[in-house]
Design an enzyme around this catalytic site. Structure first.
Site, PDB file in Angstrom:
ATOM      1  N   SER A 193       0.838  -1.182   0.000  1.00  0.00           N
ATOM      2  CA  SER A 193       0.000   0.000   0.000  1.00  0.00           C
ATOM      3  C   SER A 193       0.881   1.243   0.000  1.00  0.00           C
ATOM      4  CB  SER A 193      -0.909  -0.028   1.232  1.00  0.00           C
ATOM      5  OG  SER A 193      -0.848   1.191   1.925  1.00  0.00           O
ATOM      6  N   LYS A 194       0.552   2.172  -0.869  1.00  0.00           N
ATOM      7  CA  LYS A 194       1.359   3.386  -0.959  1.00  0.00           C
ATOM      8  C   LYS A 194       1.331   4.160   0.349  1.00  0.00           C
ATOM      9  CE  LYS A 194       1.282   4.278  -5.875  1.00  0.00           C
ATOM     10  NZ  LYS A 194       0.711   5.024  -6.987  1.00  0.00           N
ATOM     11  N   ARG A 195       0.264   4.009   1.061  1.00  0.00           N
ATOM     12  CA  ARG A 195       0.079   4.731   2.299  1.00  0.00           C
ATOM     13  C   ARG A 195       0.861   4.107   3.460  1.00  0.00           C
ATOM     14  NH1 ARG A 195      -2.757   8.612   3.968  1.00  0.00           N
ATOM     15  NH2 ARG A 195      -3.938   9.472   2.227  1.00  0.00           N
TER      16      ARG A 195
END
Length: 474
Positions: free
Chosen positions: A239-241
């Site tokens: 996940s980029k987050r």
RNA sequence: GUCCCCAUCGUCUAGCGGUUAGGACAUCGGCCUUUCAAGCCGACGACACGGGUUCGAUCCCCGUUGGGGACGCCA
């Protein structure tokens, strides 16, 4: 020997992702090994999400890693005319057809088929309607020959593919006339003479449709190799987050490009028991046969370990050049390189996993005003050590030369003079006094890099602190 | 849901029918030692499960389970 041509085709919709970086690395390593050409192509057909900043970030990331390309960057959007032309010719030969189905109809049909246990693929409503150019708003779909087997021998996954009847007639041109990804990749790979398509495994199930496109075009199909995805903890998608995925982020966190290369290479690829690989080694040993088929979790601990390994490999000049911005950030001003600083970095690199940590550990040398941590102060700056500690200060003040050897004999003499005091009883208070912490390189080296005047000043300040403390707690 | 794919220590992996199942990172312990590291030594720790095939399966086949990917007028 026929040479290979490969490409890395990122879409400029974010930063260079570690998965993309690894794909680029594998393409690059194989191409360099075989003496082929590596092309960089920017897949910017998604106009809404593509940005120039993203493209620059991707290029920057590749350069930082030392991955160079022979051609490009070529922007896919530049060959829009060519894509349009190909769609027209497909329409002419009947390999493609116009479709006037509305998005609503498509959605309903998909939902209905899914509900009845089907696959949710296009039902071919317009397939045999022979719609002409004047049919109004329409998309163009590829007419899939349902009898055909869409199979290929993947260099990583082996025999792959499925029956054409299991996939639908996909759209290749939007109603606004722009081409879709599948059409664009196939045409571009063909036009660019790409012989080996090495890409993420998320494209594995897209390949049959692209195969059908190659067939419709009467073209020779390139060799495919799908590299498994890098996954997050417990096999989840990165996940980029939540997960560190941007190459730029690793760079700013103090990781070295050579460590990133090594880490990425060993994530999913192996060469027997060997763990350490330079980029050059990869151009010698890398092979698709030893790329694994399952997703690999990003192991940050291993990256730390590799990064320290490479920190220890650097010569003084290269170490300084890469550490410099991190040191400046801690010092609050440009830090100059000199023999003392080289000595410090040398002591710190075997105690640091990355440059942020290294610069933080260098703080006691980089700044004049140190802050003494409460814990270590309480533990080591105690009234009982006051007497020998002050005696030590006197001895040090009288020292002829400020070298580890001279300091060592000064410490030992002082211990001896105080009932054979254990060295630690003197070393720890001194360490706290001059670094503010309970952990640092060897005490003599530490005193050396801090320098005579600053060391003595800090020790006197600490002695004062002990006196105050003794007075406060009778 | 449908299709495709994957499955060895916690993690990355070696293995390509017969091995005490090897290495690395992490963890734990020891040595070294003025602290922290580094280094050295050692320990812990895996073939998901069930059927076959075979004299013999981690390895080959089938199934189960678990995980992932794809099913877009995104790439």
């Amino acid at each position: 020997m026929s040479t290979i041509r490969t490409r890395f085709a990122p879409s400029p919709t974010g930063f260079l992702h570690i998965g993309g970086a690894r794909t680029a690395l594998f393409n690059w390593a194989l191409t360099r090994q075989l003496g082929g050409q590596f092309v960089l192509r920017i897949e910017d057909t998604d106009r809404e999400r593509s940005t120039a900043e993203s493209e620059a970030a991707v290029l920057d990331g590749l350069r930082w890693l030392g991955i160079d390309w022979d051609e490009g960057p070529i922007r896919q959007s530049e060959s829009a005319n060519r894509h349009a032309e190909v769609v027209e010719s497909l329409l002419e030969t009947g390999a493609a057809y116009r479709c006037t189905c509305t998005r609503e109809r498509l959605e309903e049909q998909r939902a209905a088929e899914l509900a009845s246990g089907g696959q949710g693929i296009y039902d071919g409503h317009c397939r045999d309607l022979a719609l002409g150019p004047a049919c109004g708003t329409h998309t163009v779909r590829l007419r899939i020959d349902r009898e055909r087997e869409l199979r290929w021998d993947d260099l990583v996954f082996g025999p792959s593919g499925q029956q054409a009847s299991e996939i639908g007639d996909g759209i290749i041109r939007r109603s606004d006339g722009s081409p879709l990804y599948h059409l664009a990749v196939v045409v571009d790979d063909l036009d660019m003479g790409i012989t080996h398509v090495i890409r993420g495994a998320d494209h594995h199930s897209n390949t049959p449709f692209q195969l059908a496109l190659y067939h419709a075009l009467g073209a020779t199909v390139p060799t495919f190799a799908h590299v498994p995805l890098i996954v997050a903890e417990s096999g989840r998608k990165l996940s980029k987050r939540k997960d560190p995925v941007s190459i730029q982020k690793f760079k700013s966190d103090g990781y070295l490009p050579e460590a990133m290369i090594n880490w990425l290479a060993r994530l999913g690829w192996s060469h027997g028991d060997q763990e350490i690989f330079s980029a050059k080694d990869l151009t010698k040993y890398f092979d698709l046969e030893h790329v694994g088929r399952s997703g690999a979790q990003a192991d940050l601990d291993k990256l730390d370990s590799l990064n320290q390994h490479y920190l220890k490999q650097r010569n003084a000049e290269d170490l300084f050049s890469v550490a410099s911005p991190f040191l400046d950030a801690v010092a609050g001003e440009p830090v100059k390189r000199d023999a003392g600083l080289d000595r410090l970095l040398d002591l710190l690199r075997e105690r640091s996993h990355h440059l942020v940590e290294m610069a933080e550990k260098a703080r006691f040398v980089l700044v004049d005003e140190i802050m003494i941590e409460a814990g270590p102060a309480k533990k080591h700056l105690r009234p009982v050590v006051l007497e020998p500690f002050e005696a030590l200060i006197e001895v040090l003040e009288a020292l002829d030369e400020w070298t580890p050897a001279a300091l060592e004999s000064a410490f030992e003499a002082t211990c001896k003079a105080h009932d054979d005091l254990k060295l630690g009883k003197l070393a720890q208070p001194t360490r706290v006094a001059i670094t503010g912490t309970g952990a640092s390189p060897g005490i003599y080296e530490t005193l050396e890099v801090v320098g005579r005047e600053r060391s003595l000043a800090r020790m006197r300040a600490a002695a004062l602190l002990i006196r105050e403390r003794a007075a406060a707690t009778p």
